[in-house]
Motif scaffolding. Structure first.
Motif, mmCIF file in Angstrom:
data_model
loop_
_atom_site.group_PDB
_atom_site.id
_atom_site.type_symbol
_atom_site.label_atom_id
_atom_site.label_comp_id
_atom_site.label_asym_id
_atom_site.label_seq_id
_atom_site.Cartn_x
_atom_site.Cartn_y
_atom_site.Cartn_z
ATOM 1 N N VAL A 43 37.704 23.971 42.694
ATOM 2 C CA VAL A 43 37.132 24.992 42.544
ATOM 3 C C VAL A 43 37.715 26.475 43.172
ATOM 4 C CG1 VAL A 43 34.011 25.577 43.091
ATOM 5 C CG2 VAL A 43 35.035 23.284 43.034
ATOM 6 N N LEU A 44 36.972 27.119 42.914
ATOM 7 C CA LEU A 44 37.502 29.165 43.483
ATOM 8 C C LEU A 44 36.157 29.338 43.749
ATOM 9 C CD1 LEU A 44 39.524 31.131 44.255
ATOM 10 C CD2 LEU A 44 40.040 31.720 41.650
ATOM 11 N N VAL A 50 37.719 40.599 43.560
ATOM 12 C CA VAL A 50 38.753 39.978 43.534
ATOM 13 C C VAL A 50 39.265 38.525 43.042
ATOM 14 C CG1 VAL A 50 39.414 40.592 45.964
ATOM 15 C CG2 VAL A 50 38.765 37.992 45.916
ATOM 16 N N LEU A 51 38.515 38.127 41.756
ATOM 17 C CA LEU A 51 38.316 37.276 41.247
ATOM 18 C C LEU A 51 39.265 37.080 40.632
ATOM 19 C CD1 LEU A 51 37.037 34.636 40.366
ATOM 20 C CD2 LEU A 51 35.958 36.163 38.566
ATOM 21 N N VAL A 54 42.809 36.251 42.167
ATOM 22 C CA VAL A 54 44.024 35.478 42.593
ATOM 23 C C VAL A 54 43.490 34.578 41.737
ATOM 24 C CG1 VAL A 54 42.558 35.422 45.054
ATOM 25 C CG2 VAL A 54 40.706 34.762 43.305
ATOM 26 N N ARG A 55 42.525 34.321 40.315
ATOM 27 C CA ARG A 55 42.371 33.187 39.059
ATOM 28 C C ARG A 55 43.442 33.403 38.714
ATOM 29 N NH1 ARG A 55 36.985 34.649 35.509
ATOM 30 N NH2 ARG A 55 38.272 36.353 35.977
ATOM 31 N N THR A 56 45.158 34.947 38.898
ATOM 32 C CA THR A 56 46.286 34.086 37.727
ATOM 33 C C THR A 56 46.825 32.724 38.828
ATOM 34 O OG1 THR A 56 46.119 36.747 37.681
ATOM 35 C CG2 THR A 56 48.063 35.568 36.989
ATOM 36 N N HIS A 57 46.133 33.111 40.151
ATOM 37 C CA HIS A 57 47.351 31.881 40.423
ATOM 38 C C HIS A 57 46.629 30.496 40.283
ATOM 39 C CE1 HIS A 57 50.363 34.953 42.183
ATOM 40 N NE2 HIS A 57 49.238 35.664 41.991
ATOM 41 N N ALA A 58 45.494 30.411 39.899
ATOM 42 C CA ALA A 58 45.007 28.572 39.961
ATOM 43 C C ALA A 58 44.667 28.148 38.707
ATOM 44 C CB ALA A 58 42.863 29.157 39.580
ATOM 45 N N VAL A 98 37.929 23.170 47.603
ATOM 46 C CA VAL A 98 37.749 24.238 47.395
ATOM 47 C C VAL A 98 38.186 25.300 48.035
ATOM 48 C CG1 VAL A 98 35.287 26.150 47.505
ATOM 49 C CG2 VAL A 98 35.371 23.386 47.664
ATOM 50 N N VAL A 99 38.232 26.586 47.121
ATOM 51 C CA VAL A 99 39.007 28.054 47.820
ATOM 52 C C VAL A 99 38.049 28.774 47.793
ATOM 53 C CG1 VAL A 99 40.696 30.119 47.663
ATOM 54 C CG2 VAL A 99 41.577 27.069 47.385
ATOM 55 N N ARG A 100 37.793 29.668 48.826
ATOM 56 C CA ARG A 100 36.763 30.324 48.970
ATOM 57 C C ARG A 100 37.673 31.879 49.136
ATOM 58 N NH1 ARG A 100 33.814 34.416 49.168
ATOM 59 N NH2 ARG A 100 31.745 34.644 50.063
ATOM 60 N N ALA A 101 37.773 32.402 48.680
ATOM 61 C CA ALA A 101 38.829 34.081 48.464
ATOM 62 C C ALA A 101 37.935 34.850 49.033
ATOM 63 C CB ALA A 101 38.816 34.452 47.699
ATOM 64 N N VAL A 102 37.759 35.713 49.910
ATOM 65 C CA VAL A 102 37.498 37.373 50.297
ATOM 66 C C VAL A 102 38.621 38.794 50.109
ATOM 67 C CG1 VAL A 102 36.235 35.768 51.375
ATOM 68 C CG2 VAL A 102 37.851 36.822 52.521
ATOM 69 N N THR A 103 37.859 39.335 49.938
ATOM 70 C CA THR A 103 38.649 40.727 49.645
ATOM 71 C C THR A 103 39.047 40.952 51.221
ATOM 72 O OG1 THR A 103 37.169 41.345 47.877
ATOM 73 C CG2 THR A 103 38.772 44.016 49.219
ATOM 74 N N GLY A 104 40.726 41.199 51.412
ATOM 75 C CA GLY A 104 41.042 41.854 52.939
ATOM 76 C C GLY A 104 41.792 40.933 53.789
ATOM 77 N N ASP A 105 41.031 39.911 54.502
ATOM 78 C CA ASP A 105 41.431 39.087 55.427
ATOM 79 C C ASP A 105 40.421 38.744 56.389
ATOM 80 O OD1 ASP A 105 42.991 37.457 58.093
ATOM 81 O OD2 ASP A 105 41.101 38.572 58.844
ATOM 82 N N PRO A 106 39.857 36.975 56.263
ATOM 83 C CA PRO A 106 38.383 36.839 56.626
ATOM 84 C C PRO A 106 37.930 37.205 57.544
ATOM 85 C CG PRO A 106 40.072 35.009 55.285
ATOM 86 C CD PRO A 106 40.620 36.042 55.716
#
Length: 551
Positions: A43-44, A50-51, A54-58, A98-106
C-alpha cells in the motif's frame, strides 16, 4: 517470548509501516533505501505533491488510496490531510506493508509524528526513511550554501507557525536563517526579521518550486523584497499560496549566487521539449534532455508492427542457423528487436550468431546488440548512417569469404542505399522486411494545442518520417518553437513543411542532436545575459516573433 505476548498477537502480524521522505520535488533525490521500500510496498499512501515521484518505483498493482485534502481558507497554508492516520492504520492492521510518503523529510517537513505514535500505541512496527528536507535541498539547488569555512550559524524557522519569541531569537542572530513560508507572506516574514533586529540591507533569496524544472529564484534584501515582487509582477497572484524557501544572510548575496546557481543555469532549464519518437527509442534521449534541465514530452509518431507476411523473416532467421550468411547488418534498434523476438520464438539466443560477422549502423544499434549478448564486428568509424557503414564495409573476396551473402533485416520503408552499395561491393543481399513502421494515433487534444499554439520550446526531429508523421497527426509546430533536426535530409523535409530549422546536429546521432540543442540554449542564454535581458524560454516570446536562424 514475554508473558504478555502471544504468537497470535505478534506485532508483525499487523503489517509494517515505512514513513518515507520523498524530498522536495526532484525525483532523483529519493534515497536508495526509499526505492527499496517502495518496491516492497503493498500500500502506498502519499501526499498529492509527491505521488508521481514515488509511484514510479512501486510495483505494479500497488494500492494507492487517495488522501483527502481539506480546503481550509484559514491563515495556515499547510495542507490539511484528512484520514491519513486512519488509512495507514487500517492497511497495517490488515497485515500489509505500508509506505507513507511525505514531501521533504518526515521529521522536518511532514506531520508524521502523530501517525508514528498511533503505530507505537498498537505495537505496529515502523521505520523512518529520511528524505532531503526542503529547507536544505532547495537552497542547494538555488546556489545558496548555508554554511562556509567560518562555520556560520544556521537557523530554521517556519513562518506559518512561528511565534514572537522565535522571531526575536533569529532576529538577534547574525547567522543564516532559512525561512519556510508562502510567496505572498515573504514580505511579512522579512518585516518580522527587520523588526527583530536584522538590517534591512541583509541579502535574501526566495525560491519557489525548488529542485524542479519550474524552480524560480529572486534575489533581493529584507528591505527591498516587497518592491522586487511588485515590480516583477510576481504579486499579487492567485498562486501566492505556493510554498517557498527564503534564505537570509550573506550566503545568499546576489554576486555569490551568480557564480553558484548551477541548476537554473542549465542550458535548457525549464524548456518543454517535444520528442516525437517511438516509446522504446525515446527513453535514453529523454534522460539526456533532463540532464540539461529540460522537461521532455514524448509523443509517439511511429508505431512499429510485425511484417504482414512473416515467412520471409522466418526463412532468413533459419538461414542464420544453417550457415547461409557471412554477414548480418542491423540498421536500427528496431531491427535488433525484431530478430531477437524471432530468436526467442524459436528458442534461440545469441549463440546462434557464432561464425557470422555482425554490423551495426551506429552506437545505439550496437548497444542494443551488446544487450542481446552480441558484440558487433563493424560499426562505422565516421558517419553513423548507411553511407558511413558502406565506407567501412569490405568488398567481397572469394579467397577470404566462404559465403557471399548478407542478411539485411530492416523496415519496410527503408531506403535502398545500403542494398545498392553492398551489391556494388560484390555481395549478394537478402533484403528482408523485419518490421513495418506506421503512423501512430494522434496525441491528446491538449498536446496538439500546445504544439500548434507555441506551448513547446523545442521539438527534436530524428528522421524525415517523424516530421511528416508529427505534422500529420498533430499539426505544424508554432513559429516560436525551436526546430532541431538530426541531419540535412530531415532538415530539408522540415523546410518543405514550412518549418524554419534552428539547430542541425553535426552528426546523425540522437545524442549529438540533444547536445546541439543544449549548445543552442547556452548561446541563447549567454546572449540574453550579455544584453542585460532576462533569460526566457522560447515559448515565453510573443507569438509571431521572428527567430534568428542558428545551426
Amino acid at each position: 517470548m514475554s508473558p504478555t505476548t502471544s504468537a497470535t498477537s505478534a506485532p508483525w502480524s499487523h503489517g509494517h509501516v515505512t514513513f518515507l521522505g520523498a524530498g522536495p520535488g526532484d525525483p532523483g533525490l529519493l534515497t536508495l533505501r526509499a526505492v527499496e521500500a517502495l518496491a516492497a510496498a503493498d500500500v502506498l499512501i502519499a501526499e498529492p505533491d509527491v505521488l508521481d515521484v514515488v509511484r514510479t518505483h512501486a510495483r505494479a498493482g500497488v494500492s494507492t488510496p487517495e488522501l483527502t485534502v481539506v480546503d481550509d481558507a484559514s491563515a495556515s497554508a499547510v495542507p490539511v490531510l484528512r484520514d491519513a492516520t486512519n488509512l495507514v492504520m487500517e492497511a497495517a492492521r490488515g497485515g500489509r506493508r505500508v509506505v507513507r510518503a511525505v514531501t521533504g523529510d518526515p521529521g522536518l517537513d511532514g506531520n508524521s509524528g502523530s501517525e508514528m505514535l498511533a503505530c507505537a500505541a498498537e505495537g505496529i512496527p515502523f521505520e523512518v526513511v529520511p528524505g532531503v528536507a526542503a529547507a536544505v535541498g532547495v537552497p542547494a539547488y538555488a546556489g545558496v550554501p548555508l554554511r562556509d569555512a567560518q562555520g556560520t550559524d544556521v537557523r530554521f524557522i517556519d513562518a506559518r507557525t512561528a511565534g514572537e519569541r522565535c522571531w526575536t531569537e533569529v532576529g538577534a542572530s547574525d547567522g543564516t536563517v532559512v525561512v519556510s513560508t508562502t510567496l505572498d507572506a515573504v514580505a511579512a516574514a522579512a518585516g518580522e526579521l527587520v523588526s527583530a533586529g536584522r538590517k534591512p540591507d541583509t541579502p535574501l533569496t526566495v525560491t519557489v518550486a525548488g529542485t524542479t524544472t519550474r524552480q524560480r529564484t529572486w534575489t533581493a534584501t529584507l528591505g527591498t523584497i516587497a518592491q522586487v515582487f511588485k515590480q516583477g509582477k510576481v504579486l499579487p497572484s492567485p498562486e501566492g499560496h505556493r510554498p517557498v524557501i527564503a534564505v537570509v544572510g550573506e550566503r545568499s548575496a546576489a554576486a555569490q549566487r551568480d557564480q553558484l546557481s548551477w541548476f537554473e543555469s542549465k542550458p535548457l532549464f525549464g524548456w518543454r521539449v517535444l520528442v516525437p519518437r517511438t516509446k522504446e527509442q525515446a527513453a535514453s534521449l529523454s534522460d539526456q534532455l533532463r540532464s540539461y534541465g529540460a522537461v521532455p514530452h514524448e509523443v509517439p509518431t511511429i508505431a512499429v508492427e510485425p511484417p504482414r507476411t512473416p515467412q520471409q523473416m522466418e526463412r532468413a532467421v533459419k538461414g542464420l542457423v544453417t550457415g547461409r550468411y557471412e554477414w548480418i547488418a542491423f540498421t536500427s534498434v528496431n531491427a535488433v528487436k525484431a530478430v531477437r523476438e524471432k530468436f526467442e520464438e524459436y528458442g534461440l539466443d545469441a549463440r546462434a550468431f557464432a561464425g557470422i560477422k555482425v554490423a551495426a549502423v551506429g552506437e545505439q544499434t550496437a548497444k542494443a546488440l551488446v544487450e542481446f549478448g552480441v558484440k558487433p564486428d563493424l560499426v562505422p568509424s565516421g558517419e553513423q548512417s548507411a553511407a558511413g557503414l558502406l565506407e567501412d564495409w569490405p568488398p567481397y573476396d572469394p579467397v577470404f569469404d566462404p559465403i557471399d551473402r548478407v542478411f539485411l533485416p530492416r523496415a519496410d520503408i527503408a531506403t535502398e542505399t545500403l542494398v545498392a552499395g553492398l551489391i556494388e561491393l560484390g555481395w549478394e543481399v537478402d533484403d528482408v522486411t523485419a518490421y513495418r513502421t506506421v503512423r501512430a494515433s494522434p496525441p491528446p487534444a491538449e498536446t496538439r494545442e500546445a504544439i500548434k499554439g507555441g506551448g513547446f520550446d523545442a521539438v527534436l526531429f530524428t528522421s524525415s518520417s517523424t516530421v511528416r508523421n508529427l505534422v500529420g497527426i498533430a499539426g505544424k509546430p508554432h513559429n516560436v518553437t525551436v526546430i532541431a533536426c538530426i541531419g540535412p535530409a530531415t532538415a530539408k523535409t522540415a523546410e518543405e513543411h514550412g518549418l524554419r530549422v534552428d539547430v542541425l546536429s553535426p552528426e546523425p546521432s540522437v545524442h549529438k542532436l540533444a547536445e546541439a540543442l543544449a549548445d543552442f540554449g547556452t548561446r541563447r542564454r549567454e546572449a540574453a545575459l550579455e544584453a542585460g535581458d532576462p533569460v526566457t524560454r522560447p515559448s515565453e516570446r510573443r507569438p509571431g516573433a521572428r527567430r534568428r536562424r542558428t545551426t
